[in-house]
Scaffold this motif. Structure first.
Motif, short mmCIF file in Angstrom:
data_model
loop_
_atom_site.label_atom_id
_atom_site.label_comp_id
_atom_site.label_asym_id
_atom_site.label_seq_id
_atom_site.Cartn_x
_atom_site.Cartn_y
_atom_site.Cartn_z
N SER A 43 0.83 -1.21 0.00
CA SER A 43 0.00 0.00 0.00
C SER A 43 0.86 1.26 0.00
N TYR A 44 1.90 1.23 0.82
CA TYR A 44 2.82 2.37 0.89
C TYR A 44 3.49 2.62 -0.46
N HIS A 45 4.03 1.59 -1.07
CA HIS A 45 4.74 1.74 -2.34
C HIS A 45 3.79 2.14 -3.47
N PHE A 46 2.60 1.54 -3.51
CA PHE A 46 1.63 1.91 -4.55
C PHE A 46 1.22 3.37 -4.42
N LYS A 47 1.07 3.83 -3.19
CA LYS A 47 0.70 5.23 -2.96
C LYS A 47 1.77 6.17 -3.52
N LEU A 48 3.02 5.88 -3.22
CA LEU A 48 4.12 6.72 -3.72
C LEU A 48 4.22 6.69 -5.24
N LEU A 49 4.06 5.51 -5.83
CA LEU A 49 4.11 5.40 -7.29
C LEU A 49 2.95 6.15 -7.94
N GLN A 50 1.79 6.11 -7.30
CA GLN A 50 0.63 6.83 -7.84
C GLN A 50 0.85 8.34 -7.72
N GLU A 51 1.39 8.80 -6.60
CA GLU A 51 1.66 10.23 -6.43
C GLU A 51 2.67 10.71 -7.46
N ALA A 52 3.61 9.87 -7.82
CA ALA A 52 4.61 10.21 -8.84
C ALA A 52 4.05 10.06 -10.24
N GLN A 53 2.80 9.61 -10.35
CA GLN A 53 2.10 9.40 -11.61
C GLN A 53 2.76 8.35 -12.50
N LEU A 54 3.49 7.42 -11.87
CA LEU A 54 4.09 6.32 -12.62
C LEU A 54 3.11 5.17 -12.81
N VAL B 50 -4.18 -1.62 -10.34
CA VAL B 50 -3.10 -0.73 -10.75
C VAL B 50 -2.56 -1.15 -12.11
N MET B 51 -2.01 -0.18 -12.79
CA MET B 51 -1.28 -0.45 -14.03
C MET B 51 -0.28 0.67 -14.26
N LEU B 52 0.68 0.39 -15.09
CA LEU B 52 1.70 1.38 -15.42
C LEU B 52 1.05 2.54 -16.16
N ASN B 53 1.44 3.76 -15.85
CA ASN B 53 0.98 4.93 -16.58
C ASN B 53 1.99 5.16 -17.71
N PRO B 54 1.66 4.75 -18.93
CA PRO B 54 2.66 4.78 -20.00
C PRO B 54 3.15 6.18 -20.35
N GLU B 55 2.29 7.18 -20.25
CA GLU B 55 2.73 8.54 -20.59
C GLU B 55 3.87 9.00 -19.70
N THR B 56 3.69 8.91 -18.41
CA THR B 56 4.72 9.36 -17.47
C THR B 56 5.91 8.41 -17.49
N PHE B 57 5.64 7.13 -17.48
CA PHE B 57 6.72 6.15 -17.43
C PHE B 57 7.64 6.29 -18.64
N ASP B 58 7.08 6.36 -19.83
CA ASP B 58 7.90 6.45 -21.05
C ASP B 58 8.66 7.76 -21.13
N ARG B 59 8.08 8.80 -20.59
CA ARG B 59 8.75 10.10 -20.63
C ARG B 59 10.01 10.10 -19.77
N TYR B 60 9.95 9.49 -18.59
CA TYR B 60 11.08 9.56 -17.66
C TYR B 60 12.01 8.35 -17.71
N SER B 61 11.56 7.28 -18.28
CA SER B 61 12.43 6.10 -18.33
C SER B 61 12.20 5.32 -19.62
N PRO B 62 12.53 5.89 -20.76
CA PRO B 62 12.25 5.24 -22.04
C PRO B 62 13.03 3.95 -22.27
N PHE B 63 14.11 3.73 -21.57
CA PHE B 63 14.93 2.54 -21.80
C PHE B 63 14.81 1.53 -20.67
N PHE B 64 13.78 1.62 -19.86
CA PHE B 64 13.58 0.77 -18.69
C PHE B 64 13.43 -0.67 -19.08
#
Length: 70
Positions: free
Chosen positions: A33-44, A56-70
């Motif tokens: 719950s703690y980790h999901f909350k932080l990831l959601q606040e970061a919009q990841l 939950v699911m990955l937010n592709p817009e934010t995720f791809d913008r900040y970590s395109p080579f993940f």
């Protein structure tokens, strides 16, 4: 732990319950719950609640913008 959650969500590629992620990664409910909350606040990740389950699911817009080579 949050990187493991992101890796799992990236590999799955669709919406899953927090419980499923926790079971696959051996995360306690409170820790998850703690980790999901932080990831959601970061919009990841995006999250929605349906009845007693949280999905939950990955937010592709934010995720791809900040970590395109993940």
């Amino acid at each position: 732990m949050r990187l493991n959650i992101l890796r799992h969500l990236k590999a799955v590629g669709h919406e899953v319950t927090c419980g499923e992620v926790g079971n696959n990664l051996n995360i306690s409910k409170s820790s998850g719950s703690y980790h999901f909350k932080l990831l959601q606040e970061a919009q990841l990740i995006t999250a929605r609640k349906e009845a007693r389950e949280k999905y939950v699911m990955l937010n592709p817009e934010t995720f791809d913008r900040y970590s395109p080579f993940f």
